[in-house]
Write an enzyme that holds these catalytic residues in place. Structure first.
Site, PDB file in Angstrom:
ATOM      1  N   GLY A 209       0.835  -1.205   0.000  1.00 29.09           N
ATOM      2  CA  GLY A 209       0.000   0.000   0.000  1.00 29.09           C
ATOM      3  C   GLY A 209       0.860   1.241   0.000  1.00 29.09           C
ATOM      4  O   GLY A 209       2.051   1.170  -0.302  1.00 29.09           O
ATOM      5  N   ASN A 210       0.252   2.387   0.300  1.00 28.13           N
ATOM      6  CA  ASN A 210       1.049   3.620   0.425  1.00 28.13           C
ATOM      7  C   ASN A 210       0.383   4.547   1.436  1.00 28.13           C
ATOM      8  O   ASN A 210      -0.686   4.240   1.958  1.00 28.13           O
ATOM      9  CB  ASN A 210       1.228   4.282  -0.948  1.00 28.13           C
ATOM     10  CG  ASN A 210      -0.105   4.666  -1.568  1.00 28.13           C
ATOM     11  OD1 ASN A 210      -0.823   5.514  -1.073  1.00 28.13           O
ATOM     12  ND2 ASN A 210      -0.447   3.992  -2.670  1.00 28.13           N
ATOM     13  N   TYR A 211       1.045   5.662   1.706  1.00 27.35           N
ATOM     14  CA  TYR A 211       0.609   6.543   2.796  1.00 27.35           C
ATOM     15  C   TYR A 211      -0.533   7.502   2.439  1.00 27.35           C
ATOM     16  O   TYR A 211      -0.879   8.360   3.226  1.00 27.35           O
ATOM     17  CB  TYR A 211       1.786   7.379   3.298  1.00 27.35           C
ATOM     18  CG  TYR A 211       2.808   6.590   4.067  1.00 27.35           C
ATOM     19  CD1 TYR A 211       2.448   5.850   5.175  1.00 27.35           C
ATOM     20  CD2 TYR A 211       4.149   6.608   3.685  1.00 27.35           C
ATOM     21  CE1 TYR A 211       3.391   5.130   5.882  1.00 27.35           C
ATOM     22  CE2 TYR A 211       5.099   5.895   4.387  1.00 27.35           C
ATOM     23  CZ  TYR A 211       4.718   5.152   5.491  1.00 27.35           C
ATOM     24  OH  TYR A 211       5.641   4.458   6.193  1.00 27.35           O
TER      25      TYR A 211
END
Ligand code: C5P
Length: 402
Positions: A209-211
């Site tokens: 995923g990512n932030y």
């Protein structure tokens, strides 16, 4: 909530219809408006300020001097704060004072300081309403740009029958809503917004995923909806909620789900804003069992995801607007210009991670908008909601040019 966040001054004057102002106030608050009630001294004989302050959750303003401690109610501040002023009911006396500029109470001074549209709902006996001075005064107020909410015909409090009944509160609220609607710039437009991160499954308990928090995309969706657009918000996993009748939220998890959801609605859209931080790669195989720890190294084979913005760019019609985002750490303008062209975007919003206060997770952002003709428009560091307003303003402008 058709009046969410709107600032309204509700003026109440000394007419028997003042009791209806409580119902009106309740309706405005239910629609999401913040209402400051201003009462004339005579209005307080008909309905108590306690009722009105309880319903508006604010003290009623009535006297110039709030307390004997040197503080006073600033009609100028109130006039500036308001998006709309509504005086309901309004008597012949207050109408006359407003015409003449006889500013001897807080309501009339507030009226004279107000920069917003002013709506008035007369309520009086039929003979007073029909008197040439009332009719002439209303004509003058109309020439000042004030909007008259015509009284109805029917039974009056005096027992007489005729024209002078205050417009019913529900209808007044509809008129107020209409007034805000007429200023909306994207009525009848349909806009797709993608937002948030995507999660690409590795096994049943892990993902890549990512932030991305989704804040920017949600702020844009809300601002588009506030401008009257019908918004489809396709979002990856975020912890944000949305509560707007014009926003249809579609929750997705992976890039391929986001692509499918976006592609299926895009043909009917006037514009699409690609705000999501979509994974560029996903695991080539998702294992059905949790991957066990091993002593030695392990690697995951990745394969490219399909670019959603570029896919929509390839099927975009001439009357559709496509907006992308670029989050860059180096060679910002050059990279953004490349994406603009490659994905067939109409403009791209660049945010640099080098700018303090810009990017993921934070509530502020600093953007540069790069257009197809290579013009770069730089903006200050602002709250994401304000950045959203700038971007939506640009969308309005560009849709007008298509
Ligand atoms: O190429 P890059 O990922 O930096 O491009 C960012 C822009 O492209 C954003 O508008 C993003 O939402 C969009 N994008 C997309 N699908 C992808 C990757 C990026 O829609 N798979």
């Amino acid at each position: 909530m058709r009046l969410k966040g709107k600032h309204i001054i509700l003026g109440v004057t000394g007419s028997i219809a003042a009791y209806k102002a409580a119902y009106l106030l309740r309706g405005l608050v239910k629609e999401g408006a913040e209402v400051q009630v201003v009462m004339t001294p005579a209005a307080k004989e008909f309905i108590t300020p306690v009722t009105m302050s309880a319903l508006s959750s604010r003290p009623v303003a009535s006297e110039f001097f709030a307390a004997n401690d040197g503080t006073w109610h600033s009609h100028v501040d109130m006039g500036q704060w308001a998006d709309l002023m509504l005086i309901a009911p309004i008597t012949a006396a207050t109408i006359g004072k407003m015409v003449a500029g006889l500013a001897d109470n807080l309501l009339v001074t507030t009226y004279m300081s107000a920069k917003c549209p002013v709506y008035i709902a007369p309520a009086m006996d039929l003979d007073m309403f029909a008197h040439p001075s009332t009719l002439k005064n209303l004509e003058i107020l109309q020439s000042y740009g004030n909007i008259i909410l015509e009284p109805g015909e029917g039974e009056l409090a005096s027992g007489l029958h005729g024209k002078g009944r205050m417009m019913e509160p529900d209808r007044i609220i509809d008129e107020v809503v209409k007034s805000f609607d007429s200023k909306k710039k994207l009525l009848t437009k349909k806009v797709l917004v993608t937002a948030g991160p995507t999660y690409e499954k590795i096994d049943p308990v892990r993902f890549i995923g990512n932030y991305s928090s989704g804040k920017m995309g949600f702020a844009i969706a809300e601002e588009l909806a506030n401008q009257g657009a019908e918004v489809t918000l396709v979002t990856g996993p975020v912890s944000l909620s949305v509560n707007h009748p014009n926003i249809k939220r579609v929750n997705v998890e992976s890039a391929s789900e986001m692509l499918k959801a976006s592609k299926s609605v895009f043909p009917e859209m006037d514009a699409a804003v690609m705000c999501a931080a979509v994974a560029d790669y996903k695991p080539a195989n998702i294992t059905s069992q949790k991957i066990k720890r091993k002593e030695d190294e392990m690697s995951i084979e990745l394969e490219a995801t399909k670019d959603i913005a570029a896919t929509l760019g390839s099927i975009k019609k001439e009357n559709q607007l496509l907006v992308g985002f670029a989050l860059e750490t180096q060679d910002e303008l050059k990279n953004a210009a490349g994406k603009l062209q490659r994905k067939n975007l109409d403009f791209i919003v660049l945010n640099s991670l080098q700018d303090k206060g810009a990017g993921f997770g934070v509530v502020t952002n600093k953007i540069t908008i790069l257009s197809k003709d290579n013009k770069a428009q730089e903006f200050e560091l602002k709250q994401k909601t304000e950045v959203a307003a700038d971007i939506v303003e640009k969308i309005v402008e560009e849709l007008g040019n298509l």
